[in-house]
Design a protein around this motif. Structure first.
Motif, PDB file in Angstrom:
ATOM      1  N   ALA A  57       0.849  -1.191   0.000  1.00 56.46           N
ATOM      2  CA  ALA A  57       0.000   0.000   0.000  1.00 56.46           C
ATOM      3  C   ALA A  57       0.884   1.239   0.000  1.00 56.46           C
ATOM      4  O   ALA A  57       2.038   1.201   0.424  1.00 56.46           O
ATOM      5  CB  ALA A  57      -0.894  -0.014   1.235  1.00 56.46           C
ATOM      6  N   SER A  58       0.333   2.351  -0.482  1.00 55.29           N
ATOM      7  CA  SER A  58       1.073   3.613  -0.481  1.00 55.29           C
ATOM      8  C   SER A  58       0.096   4.756  -0.235  1.00 55.29           C
ATOM      9  O   SER A  58      -1.124   4.574  -0.276  1.00 55.29           O
ATOM     10  CB  SER A  58       1.789   3.821  -1.817  1.00 55.29           C
ATOM     11  N   ALA A  59       0.624   5.960  -0.012  1.00 57.27           N
ATOM     12  CA  ALA A  59      -0.218   7.137   0.204  1.00 57.27           C
ATOM     13  C   ALA A  59      -1.128   7.369  -0.990  1.00 57.27           C
ATOM     14  O   ALA A  59      -2.243   7.875  -0.829  1.00 57.27           O
ATOM     15  CB  ALA A  59       0.651   8.362   0.470  1.00 57.27           C
ATOM     16  N   GLU A 112      -0.785  14.401   0.959  1.00 60.68           N
ATOM     17  CA  GLU A 112      -0.177  14.994   2.159  1.00 60.68           C
ATOM     18  C   GLU A 112      -1.180  15.452   3.217  1.00 60.68           C
ATOM     19  O   GLU A 112      -0.800  15.703   4.346  1.00 60.68           O
ATOM     20  CB  GLU A 112       0.685  16.198   1.769  1.00 60.68           C
ATOM     21  N   LYS A 113      -2.435  15.614   2.836  1.00 64.42           N
ATOM     22  CA  LYS A 113      -3.418  16.175   3.762  1.00 64.42           C
ATOM     23  C   LYS A 113      -4.691  15.339   3.813  1.00 64.42           C
ATOM     24  O   LYS A 113      -5.036  14.655   2.876  1.00 64.42           O
ATOM     25  CB  LYS A 113      -3.798  17.597   3.347  1.00 64.42           C
ATOM     26  N   LEU A 114      -5.383  15.476   4.952  1.00 61.62           N
ATOM     27  CA  LEU A 114      -6.698  14.879   5.139  1.00 61.62           C
ATOM     28  C   LEU A 114      -7.633  15.990   5.583  1.00 61.62           C
ATOM     29  O   LEU A 114      -7.349  16.696   6.566  1.00 61.62           O
ATOM     30  CB  LEU A 114      -6.673  13.783   6.202  1.00 61.62           C
ATOM     31  N   VAL A 115      -8.727  16.157   4.851  1.00 65.05           N
ATOM     32  CA  VAL A 115      -9.761  17.100   5.243  1.00 65.05           C
ATOM     33  C   VAL A 115     -10.984  16.261   5.595  1.00 65.05           C
ATOM     34  O   VAL A 115     -11.516  15.541   4.748  1.00 65.05           O
ATOM     35  CB  VAL A 115     -10.098  18.093   4.100  1.00 65.05           C
ATOM     36  N   SER A 116     -11.401  16.339   6.864  1.00 64.30           N
ATOM     37  CA  SER A 116     -12.568  15.568   7.298  1.00 64.30           C
ATOM     38  C   SER A 116     -13.700  16.521   7.639  1.00 64.30           C
ATOM     39  O   SER A 116     -13.476  17.613   8.168  1.00 64.30           O
ATOM     40  CB  SER A 116     -12.227  14.697   8.506  1.00 64.30           C
ATOM     41  N   THR A 117     -14.903  16.091   7.312  1.00 61.91           N
ATOM     42  CA  THR A 117     -16.095  16.861   7.654  1.00 61.91           C
ATOM     43  C   THR A 117     -17.048  15.917   8.387  1.00 61.91           C
ATOM     44  O   THR A 117     -17.529  14.948   7.802  1.00 61.91           O
ATOM     45  CB  THR A 117     -16.772  17.433   6.390  1.00 61.91           C
ATOM     46  N   VAL A 118     -17.246  16.190   9.667  1.00 62.94           N
ATOM     47  CA  VAL A 118     -18.127  15.374  10.504  1.00 62.94           C
ATOM     48  C   VAL A 118     -19.068  16.332  11.229  1.00 62.94           C
ATOM     49  O   VAL A 118     -18.604  17.287  11.869  1.00 62.94           O
ATOM     50  CB  VAL A 118     -17.325  14.522  11.517  1.00 62.94           C
ATOM     51  N   THR A 128       1.930  11.982   7.253  1.00 60.43           N
ATOM     52  CA  THR A 128       3.101  11.414   6.602  1.00 60.43           C
ATOM     53  C   THR A 128       3.080   9.916   6.850  1.00 60.43           C
ATOM     54  O   THR A 128       2.889   9.476   7.988  1.00 60.43           O
ATOM     55  CB  THR A 128       4.402  11.990   7.218  1.00 60.43           C
ATOM     56  N   VAL A 129       3.251   9.136   5.793  1.00 54.80           N
ATOM     57  CA  VAL A 129       3.341   7.688   5.948  1.00 54.80           C
ATOM     58  C   VAL A 129       4.729   7.386   6.505  1.00 54.80           C
ATOM     59  O   VAL A 129       5.738   7.756   5.915  1.00 54.80           O
ATOM     60  CB  VAL A 129       3.102   6.953   4.607  1.00 54.80           C
ATOM     61  N   THR A 130       4.782   6.751   7.668  1.00 56.72           N
ATOM     62  CA  THR A 130       6.050   6.456   8.325  1.00 56.72           C
ATOM     63  C   THR A 130       6.500   5.016   8.139  1.00 56.72           C
ATOM     64  O   THR A 130       7.668   4.701   8.292  1.00 56.72           O
ATOM     65  CB  THR A 130       5.960   6.748   9.835  1.00 56.72           C
ATOM     66  N   THR A 139       0.821   6.091   9.922  1.00 51.24           N
ATOM     67  CA  THR A 139       0.999   7.511   9.646  1.00 51.24           C
ATOM     68  C   THR A 139       1.195   8.317  10.921  1.00 51.24           C
ATOM     69  O   THR A 139       0.736   7.933  11.994  1.00 51.24           O
ATOM     70  CB  THR A 139      -0.224   8.094   8.899  1.00 51.24           C
ATOM     71  N   ASP A 140       1.899   9.441  10.762  1.00 47.39           N
ATOM     72  CA  ASP A 140       1.962  10.476  11.780  1.00 47.39           C
ATOM     73  C   ASP A 140       1.047  11.566  11.271  1.00 47.39           C
ATOM     74  O   ASP A 140       1.198  12.032  10.136  1.00 47.39           O
ATOM     75  CB  ASP A 140       3.382  11.014  11.945  1.00 47.39           C
ATOM     76  N   ASP A 141       0.091  11.965  12.078  1.00 47.38           N
ATOM     77  CA  ASP A 141      -0.914  12.945  11.688  1.00 47.38           C
ATOM     78  C   ASP A 141      -0.715  14.206  12.514  1.00 47.38           C
ATOM     79  O   ASP A 141      -0.642  14.126  13.746  1.00 47.38           O
ATOM     80  CB  ASP A 141      -2.315  12.385  11.934  1.00 47.38           C
ATOM     81  N   THR A 142      -0.647  15.356  11.848  1.00 46.92           N
ATOM     82  CA  THR A 142      -0.441  16.613  12.549  1.00 46.92           C
ATOM     83  C   THR A 142      -1.653  17.511  12.364  1.00 46.92           C
ATOM     84  O   THR A 142      -1.976  17.914  11.241  1.00 46.92           O
ATOM     85  CB  THR A 142       0.827  17.331  12.033  1.00 46.92           C
ATOM     86  N   ALA A 143      -2.333  17.804  13.472  1.00 47.19           N
ATOM     87  CA  ALA A 143      -3.522  18.665  13.453  1.00 47.19           C
ATOM     88  C   ALA A 143      -3.087  20.122  13.289  1.00 47.19           C
ATOM     89  O   ALA A 143      -1.906  20.466  13.420  1.00 47.19           O
ATOM     90  CB  ALA A 143      -4.307  18.477  14.742  1.00 47.19           C
TER      91      ALA A 143
END
Length: 181
Positions: A57-59, A112-118, A128-130, A139-143
């Motif tokens: 799997a990849s980004a 590179e980014k995730l935009v979520s709408t909840v 970033t996929v580590t 992944t490391d996710d930075t808010a």
């Protein structure tokens, strides 16, 4: 079959050798052609494996718009020990609330980014996929506030299973959003 003998050619044209190792130390090692049923099973499994399983799997597999698979996510949630504390007559109410809350949620990934709408609330974070382990990405996710969390993402053909590494009960199953919806 002596050690110097060449392996036998299987009727299908494949060279195979089966070595049966006996459990008794006094028994001899027997060699012979691989049983056809084993060959047929192996061939069938190879044919049935999706192409996704042939590469890691990849980004890029994340890129696109995803929605919550409420049924698959609910199946994961109802198996949690915390759900055992919910009274049997309240389970359907909890499921209905969950379905209502997440049926309109969406998640859009770029590389590179995730935009979520909840619940109408939009959040953006970078990731970033580590590490890659077959069909699983870590992944490391930075808010936006700089807080870093870690996720495990199981990638299937048109589904993702996201799990917060620190809180494994925070799992959601996503399905790729159909075009035009």
């Amino acid at each position: 079959m002596a050690a110097a003998d060449p392996p036998r050619l299987h009727p299908a044209g494949m060279t195979m050798r089966l070595r049966i190792i006996p459990r008794s130390p006094n028994s001899q090692v027997k060699e012979g052609p691989m049983p056809r049923s084993l060959i047929a099973t192996a061939a069938l499994l190879c044919c049935l494996l999706p192409a996704r399983g042939l590469s890691a799997a990849s980004a890029d597999d994340l890129v696109g718009t995803w929605v919550v698979d409420t049924e698959a996510t609910w199946d994961k949630l109802k198996a949690l020990p915390e759900m055992a504390a919910v009274a049997a007559n309240q389970v359907e109410t909890v499921k209905a609330a969950f379905t209502t809350q997440f049926s309109t949620a969406s998640f859009e990934f770029t590389t590179e980014k995730l935009v979520s709408t909840v619940n109408g609330e939009k959040k953006e974070e970078s990731y970033t996929v580590t590490k890659t382990d077959g069909d699983t990405l870590y992944t490391d996710d930075t808010a936006a506030d700089g807080k870093v969390s870690h996720s495990k993402v199981l990638v299937a053909k048109d589904k993702l299973e996201l799990t917060n590494v620190a809180e494994p009960t925070q799992t959601v199953v996503l399905k790729r959003k159909a075009a035009g919806k």
